[in-house]
Each structure stands twice: as structure tokens, then as C-alpha cells.
Scaffold this motif. Structure first.
Motif, PDB file in Angstrom:
ATOM      1  N   TRP A  81       0.813  -1.220   0.000  1.00 45.50           N
ATOM      2  CA  TRP A  81       0.000   0.000   0.000  1.00 45.50           C
ATOM      3  C   TRP A  81       0.848   1.273   0.000  1.00 45.50           C
ATOM      4  O   TRP A  81       0.317   2.365   0.039  1.00 45.50           O
ATOM      5  N   SER A  82       2.161   1.140  -0.050  1.00 41.36           N
ATOM      6  CA  SER A  82       2.988   2.328  -0.199  1.00 41.36           C
ATOM      7  C   SER A  82       2.922   2.784  -1.654  1.00 41.36           C
ATOM      8  O   SER A  82       2.885   1.957  -2.568  1.00 41.36           O
ATOM      9  N   ARG A  83       2.871   4.071  -1.883  1.00 37.82           N
ATOM     10  CA  ARG A  83       2.696   4.597  -3.219  1.00 37.82           C
ATOM     11  C   ARG A  83       3.778   5.620  -3.549  1.00 37.82           C
ATOM     12  O   ARG A  83       4.296   6.305  -2.666  1.00 37.82           O
ATOM     13  N   PRO A  84       4.130   5.726  -4.847  1.00 35.96           N
ATOM     14  CA  PRO A  84       5.141   6.723  -5.223  1.00 35.96           C
ATOM     15  C   PRO A  84       4.650   8.140  -4.957  1.00 35.96           C
ATOM     16  O   PRO A  84       3.477   8.459  -5.189  1.00 35.96           O
ATOM     17  N   VAL A  85       5.526   8.966  -4.447  1.00 34.73           N
ATOM     18  CA  VAL A  85       5.222  10.369  -4.194  1.00 34.73           C
ATOM     19  C   VAL A  85       6.052  11.189  -5.170  1.00 34.73           C
ATOM     20  O   VAL A  85       7.282  11.090  -5.189  1.00 34.73           O
ATOM     21  N   VAL A  86       5.367  11.977  -6.009  1.00 37.63           N
ATOM     22  CA  VAL A  86       6.039  12.702  -7.082  1.00 37.63           C
ATOM     23  C   VAL A  86       5.679  14.182  -7.018  1.00 37.63           C
ATOM     24  O   VAL A  86       4.763  14.593  -6.308  1.00 37.63           O
ATOM     25  N   SER A  87       6.408  14.976  -7.802  1.00 38.98           N
ATOM     26  CA  SER A  87       6.167  16.415  -7.843  1.00 38.98           C
ATOM     27  C   SER A  87       5.147  16.772  -8.910  1.00 38.98           C
ATOM     28  O   SER A  87       5.018  16.089  -9.931  1.00 38.98           O
ATOM     29  N   SER A  88       4.434  17.850  -8.687  1.00 37.47           N
ATOM     30  CA  SER A  88       3.501  18.357  -9.683  1.00 37.47           C
ATOM     31  C   SER A  88       4.249  19.018 -10.825  1.00 37.47           C
ATOM     32  O   SER A  88       5.163  19.818 -10.604  1.00 37.47           O
ATOM     33  N   ALA A  89       3.841  18.710 -12.050  1.00 38.43           N
ATOM     34  CA  ALA A  89       4.413  19.389 -13.213  1.00 38.43           C
ATOM     35  C   ALA A  89       3.962  20.845 -13.271  1.00 38.43           C
ATOM     36  O   ALA A  89       4.561  21.659 -13.988  1.00 38.43           O
ATOM     37  N   LEU A  90       2.921  21.175 -12.521  1.00 35.33           N
ATOM     38  CA  LEU A  90       2.400  22.539 -12.495  1.00 35.33           C
ATOM     39  C   LEU A  90       3.018  23.374 -11.377  1.00 35.33           C
ATOM     40  O   LEU A  90       2.683  24.550 -11.223  1.00 35.33           O
ATOM     41  N   GLY A  91       3.882  22.760 -10.592  1.00 33.50           N
ATOM     42  CA  GLY A  91       4.539  23.485  -9.517  1.00 33.50           C
ATOM     43  C   GLY A  91       3.555  24.023  -8.503  1.00 33.50           C
ATOM     44  O   GLY A  91       2.697  23.297  -8.008  1.00 33.50           O
ATOM     45  N   GLN A  92       3.652  25.314  -8.225  1.00 39.02           N
ATOM     46  CA  GLN A  92       2.787  25.929  -7.217  1.00 39.02           C
ATOM     47  C   GLN A  92       1.485  26.466  -7.807  1.00 39.02           C
ATOM     48  O   GLN A  92       0.723  27.130  -7.109  1.00 39.02           O
ATOM     49  N   ASP A  93       1.221  26.162  -9.086  1.00 43.21           N
ATOM     50  CA  ASP A  93       0.034  26.695  -9.754  1.00 43.21           C
ATOM     51  C   ASP A  93      -1.055  25.660  -9.978  1.00 43.21           C
ATOM     52  O   ASP A  93      -1.969  25.880 -10.769  1.00 43.21           O
ATOM     53  N   SER A  94      -0.988  24.534  -9.311  1.00 43.56           N
ATOM     54  CA  SER A  94      -1.950  23.469  -9.566  1.00 43.56           C
ATOM     55  C   SER A  94      -3.374  23.871  -9.203  1.00 43.56           C
ATOM     56  O   SER A  94      -4.336  23.475  -9.872  1.00 43.56           O
ATOM     57  N   VAL A  95      -3.559  24.654  -8.150  1.00 43.61           N
ATOM     58  CA  VAL A  95      -4.912  25.012  -7.721  1.00 43.61           C
ATOM     59  C   VAL A  95      -5.598  25.903  -8.747  1.00 43.61           C
ATOM     60  O   VAL A  95      -6.729  25.636  -9.173  1.00 43.61           O
ATOM     61  N   VAL A  96      -4.932  26.973  -9.151  1.00 41.79           N
ATOM     62  CA  VAL A  96      -5.568  27.891 -10.099  1.00 41.79           C
ATOM     63  C   VAL A  96      -5.804  27.217 -11.446  1.00 41.79           C
ATOM     64  O   VAL A  96      -6.842  27.433 -12.098  1.00 41.79           O
ATOM     65  N   ARG A  97      -4.880  26.337 -11.864  1.00 46.00           N
ATOM     66  CA  ARG A  97      -5.083  25.636 -13.130  1.00 46.00           C
ATOM     67  C   ARG A  97      -6.191  24.594 -13.014  1.00 46.00           C
ATOM     68  O   ARG A  97      -6.964  24.364 -13.948  1.00 46.00           O
ATOM     69  N   GLY A  98      -6.297  23.962 -11.851  1.00 45.19           N
ATOM     70  CA  GLY A  98      -7.378  23.002 -11.643  1.00 45.19           C
ATOM     71  C   GLY A  98      -8.739  23.681 -11.634  1.00 45.19           C
ATOM     72  O   GLY A  98      -9.722  23.138 -12.149  1.00 45.19           O
ATOM     73  N   ALA A  99      -8.798  24.883 -11.059  1.00 45.01           N
ATOM     74  CA  ALA A  99     -10.055  25.642 -11.087  1.00 45.01           C
ATOM     75  C   ALA A  99     -10.442  25.978 -12.523  1.00 45.01           C
ATOM     76  O   ALA A  99     -11.617  25.924 -12.894  1.00 45.01           O
ATOM     77  N   ALA A 100      -9.449  26.306 -13.358  1.00 50.37           N
ATOM     78  CA  ALA A 100      -9.722  26.592 -14.772  1.00 50.37           C
ATOM     79  C   ALA A 100     -10.187  25.337 -15.510  1.00 50.37           C
ATOM     80  O   ALA A 100     -11.068  25.406 -16.376  1.00 50.37           O
ATOM     81  N   VAL A 101      -9.597  24.179 -15.183  1.00 49.62           N
ATOM     82  CA  VAL A 101     -10.041  22.910 -15.784  1.00 49.62           C
ATOM     83  C   VAL A 101     -11.503  22.649 -15.441  1.00 49.62           C
ATOM     84  O   VAL A 101     -12.308  22.253 -16.293  1.00 49.62           O
ATOM     85  N   ALA A 102     -11.876  22.872 -14.178  1.00 48.37           N
ATOM     86  CA  ALA A 102     -13.258  22.668 -13.754  1.00 48.37           C
ATOM     87  C   ALA A 102     -14.195  23.655 -14.442  1.00 48.37           C
ATOM     88  O   ALA A 102     -15.320  23.301 -14.826  1.00 48.37           O
ATOM     89  N   ALA A 103     -13.740  24.894 -14.608  1.00 46.76           N
ATOM     90  CA  ALA A 103     -14.555  25.896 -15.289  1.00 46.76           C
ATOM     91  C   ALA A 103     -14.779  25.506 -16.747  1.00 46.76           C
ATOM     92  O   ALA A 103     -15.893  25.650 -17.286  1.00 46.76           O
ATOM     93  N   ARG A 104     -13.752  25.008 -17.390  1.00 44.75           N
ATOM     94  CA  ARG A 104     -13.854  24.600 -18.793  1.00 44.75           C
ATOM     95  C   ARG A 104     -14.769  23.391 -18.940  1.00 44.75           C
ATOM     96  O   ARG A 104     -15.541  23.285 -19.908  1.00 44.75           O
ATOM     97  N   ALA A 105     -14.722  22.460 -17.999  1.00 45.23           N
ATOM     98  CA  ALA A 105     -15.583  21.280 -18.055  1.00 45.23           C
ATOM     99  C   ALA A 105     -17.048  21.688 -18.050  1.00 45.23           C
ATOM    100  O   ALA A 105     -17.885  21.068 -18.725  1.00 45.23           O
ATOM    101  N   ALA A 106     -17.385  22.750 -17.316  1.00 46.45           N
ATOM    102  CA  ALA A 106     -18.773  23.218 -17.275  1.00 46.45           C
ATOM    103  C   ALA A 106     -19.227  23.720 -18.642  1.00 46.45           C
ATOM    104  O   ALA A 106     -20.398  23.551 -19.022  1.00 46.45           O
ATOM    105  N   ILE A 107     -18.319  24.338 -19.385  1.00 49.87           N
ATOM    106  CA  ILE A 107     -18.661  24.818 -20.732  1.00 49.87           C
ATOM    107  C   ILE A 107     -18.936  23.642 -21.655  1.00 49.87           C
ATOM    108  O   ILE A 107     -19.929  23.632 -22.398  1.00 49.87           O
ATOM    109  N   LEU A 108     -18.095  22.631 -21.617  1.00 52.79           N
ATOM    110  CA  LEU A 108     -18.270  21.470 -22.490  1.00 52.79           C
ATOM    111  C   LEU A 108     -19.501  20.660 -22.105  1.00 52.79           C
ATOM    112  O   LEU A 108     -20.126  20.026 -22.959  1.00 52.79           O
TER     113      LEU A 108
END
Length: 400
Positions: A364-391
Motif C-alpha cells: 500500500w505504499s505509493r510513489p510520491v512525485v512532484s507536480s508538473a504545475l509546480g505551485q500553480d496546480s490550484v488555479v489551473r485546476g479551477a480553470a479545468v473545472a470551469a472549462r468542463a462546465a462549458i463542455l
């Protein structure tokens, strides 16, 4: 019994059509460039139905015509469609304890503009914060020469987000009614929605890994949050409280936490905890949480022994929490986002490092990796969610 002309049947048929438009829109998005034949094959819709739906998407402006090159050496290119980038805007916003970040994306997902501004004064209320965000969004459009298109706007916050209520403890905002906030949006913002910041982070990370069944994100802000994505869908849990990995207890009877427990992960692994451990509160205040994380990473690269010791202990605590996460959810990967991302070189680990004596634990141990988005994952994720609503409802964002 309802007749073909009744209001009930008309509404039901309209709902089916909107659902089919969403299926076609998402199929085009996934394929990037799609012929009518490909859409029929992918969706199972008859050619005539696919043609009819495509015609409507053309009329409202969601798709534009393009061509697919012929596969052989002869023959004309085939007609196809792709998403029109300027149909509507997908706007992601992160309101953190120290700053407001905004990402404006086109319908095709390409970022058109962004901003990041530290806030010297925290708004008195969440409605006031929303009005400030809307004003900053309008300024960003003007500064970048973007047209005032219809928009889907998602605001990510460090709090619990449910369908009707919001609670943002770091700001002292409790039991805020979501419908009241939505009514503050101008007419061009056709959809205003809210997300927990950790949930937004995992939405961004899952979007980068569409083939992964279960993704978990551990998000660093001033404390620790997180989120879980299962089969591409956000798992929020009862009351939106899932993914609060910062409150996994890693030391029985340990340091007191504001949640009422003792020994929570966030009391050992967070920029707030790090600054407290090395007595650098003044440095944290000057740089902010985002800047302080980058500052610690720089010192670690330079071999600062105090920082390296701090991160070594943090890695041990983090591995305890990941073991719990792995035993409960067994995600395929755990991504460190936000202010933990710069520190990943010293916090990441892989199950391959376990010894044979620890083989069962490695299940049950899992690999821990870094985000390719660095410190911007939250704002980019909010934009992904906003775009999903349009589609998911292109008719709701059509201008005519």
C-alpha cells in the motif's frame, strides 16, 4: 399520460439533446480534431444524429471547421471540426491566505492570461472577496485585450465547499450561502462555482494523467490539504470534507492542531510548521508561504544542514500519512502540489526503496512525485473545472 406536445416531454427531450451535445463536445475535445465519422464511431450516435448535433454546435460557435490530411498520397483532405478557442472563457481563481491568482483560458484549454497578486489586506467577508475577484478578472481582460465573452468562473478556497454552504476557517468565514454568492456574478459570467483548493489541485493533476484510475494530491498552502480523483471524477466525500490529508495523525499525543486533534501532519509538514521549527517566522512573513517554500528549496540545494535535517524529518512524517492513504484508497500515484512542490526533491520517495522485510507494507505504499504545475496546480485546476462546465452545457454559454 404525457403527450408528445406536453411541457414535460418537451423538457425531457431538451435534456436529452443537451446531454448529447455535451457528449459530442467532450469527444471533440478528447480527439482535438474530429471528423463526423470519428464522432459517430466514438459516441455510437447515428451519422444523421451526429451531423445534426454538429450543425447546432457550429451555429452557436463552439466548433469551427478544419481539415484532416488525407492518409494516402492522393485525395483531398477530409472535413473535420475542432473547438473554437474564443467561444467562451474558462476562468480559474485561487484565493489563498496570502494572494489571489487568476488563470483565463480559451475554450480549447490554452491559457490566454494570468495574474498573481499578494493581498496585504484580507476581505472582510466572502461576498466582498468574490466582488474583488470579479473586479480583478475584468481588469485582467482589459489589460490583455481579451473580449468580454461569456465565462465559466470557478473560485478555489481553503475551506469546506458543499452545494449550499461554504466554510473558510482560515478567514473566519462560516456558513456562507452559495446561492447568495452566485447572484453577485455579472450576466457575462454564466456560471460561478466554488471548489476546495485541494480538490482543485487534484483536478489539475488528474487532467494530466487521464489514464490513471486514482490520483491523490497533497497540497501545501499555509497548512496541508488535498484531494482525490477516481476515474477522472472528484471524490469530495460527505460535506466536501474528503482529502484533508493534513489532519492525518502521524504522532499520537503530538503537537496540538487547530482542528482539535494532536499530532496532525500539517503540524510537521507545512511552510508554517517549517518556519516554526527553525524559528523563521519573520522570514515567512516577509516572503509569504509561496516565497518561503522556494527559499527553503534554494537553501536545501546549497546544502544548508538545518534545512536538510528539517526536510528529512518531514519526509518521515509524510511517508506515515502516505501509508495511511495507500491502505485506504490505494492511489496509483500521490502528487505533491502547491508549496510542497518546490521541496519534492527532498520529500519524494518510491516503493522500490523498501527492503524485502517490508514487502507487505509496500503493497500500500505509493510513489510520491512532484507536480508538473509546480505551485500553480490550484488555479489551473479551477480553470479545468470551469472549462468542463462549458463542455457539459455549451448551450448555456452561447451568446445567441
Amino acid at each position: 399520460m404525457a403527450t408528445a406536445g406536453s411541457k414535460y416531454v418537451v423538457q425531457r427531450l431538451d435534456g436529452v439533446r443537451r446531454a448529447n451535445l455535451a457528449v459530442v463536445s467532450r469527444t471533440i475535445d478528447r480527439l482535438r480534431i474530429a471528423s463526423q465519422t470519428a464522432i459517430s464511431d466514438e459516441t455510437g450516435l447515428a451519422n444523421g444524429a451526429a451531423a445534426n448535433l454538429l450543425a447546432q454546435l457550429r451555429r452557436i460557435g463552439l466548433v469551427e471547421d478544419t481539415e484532416i490530411a488525407a492518409t494516402g498520397t492522393r485525395g483531398r483532405p477530409r472535413r473535420a471540426v475542432r473547438l473554437a478557442p474564443r467561444f467562451a472563457l474558462a476562468v480559474g481563481v485561487e484565493v489563498s491566505v496570502e494572494a489571489v491568482a487568476i488563470s483565463v483560458c480559451g475554450t480549447d484549454g490554452a491559457e490566454l492570461a494570468n495574474s498573481y497578486a499578494r493581498q496585504e489586506r484580507r476581505p472582510d467577508s466572502l461576498p466582498a472577496a468574490v466582488l474583488d475577484v470579479l473586479a480583478e478578472y475584468e481588469k485582467l481582460l482589459g489589460a490583455n485585450g481579451l473580449p468580454p465573452l461569456t465565462a465559466s468562473l470557478v473560485i478555489a478556497l481553503p475551506g469546506l465547499v458543499a452545494a449550499q454552504h461554504l466554510r473558510v476557517p482560515p478567514f473566519g468565514w462560516t456558513d456562507v450561502l452559495v446561492p447568495d454568492l452566485i447572484r453577485t456574478a455579472p450576466p457575462a459570467v454564466r456560471r460561478l462555482a466554488f471548489l476546495n483548493d485541494g480538490d482543485a489541485a487534484v483536478i489539475a493533476e488528474a487532467a494530466l494523467r487521464p489514464e490513471v484510475e486514482c490520483v491523490a494530491a497533497i497540497h501545501g498552502s499555509d497548512g496541508i490539504g488535498g484531494g482525490v480523483s477516481l476515474n477522472g471524477r472528484l471524490f469530495s466525500g460527505a460535506g466536501g470534507a474528503a482529502g484533508q490529508f493534513g489532519h492525518v495523525v502521524v504522532e499520537t499525543g503530538g503537537r496540538p492542531c487547530h482542528c482539535g486533534n494532536r499530532g496532525c501532519l500539517c503540524q510537521y509538514v507545512s511552510t508554517t510548521a517549517f518556519a516554526k521549527d527553525v524559528q523563521e517566522g519573520a522570514t515567512l512573513s516577509a516572503l509569504g508561504h509561496r516565497g518561503y517554500a522556494a527559499h527553503l528549496a534554494t537553501r536545501a540545494r546549497q546544502g544548508d544542514s538545518a534545512v536538510l535535517t528539517l526536510l528529512r524529518h518531514a519526509k518521515t512524517r509524510l511517508s506515515q500519512a502516505v501509508d495511511v492513504l495507500g491502505a485506504v484508497l490505494s492511489p496509483e500515484t500521490v502528487v505533491l502540489t502547491g508549496n510542497l512542490a518546490p521541496l519534492t526533491p527532498w520529500l519524494a520517495f518510491s516503493p522500490s526503496s523498501w527492503t524485502p522485510a517490508q514487502e507487505y507494507r509496500a503493497e500500500w505504499s505509493r510513489p510520491v512525485v512532484s507536480s508538473a504545475l509546480g505551485q500553480d496546480s490550484v488555479v489551473r485546476g479551477a480553470a479545468v473545472a470551469a472549462r468542463a462546465a462549458i463542455l457539459d452545457d455549451p448551450l448555456g454559454f452561447a451568446t445567441a
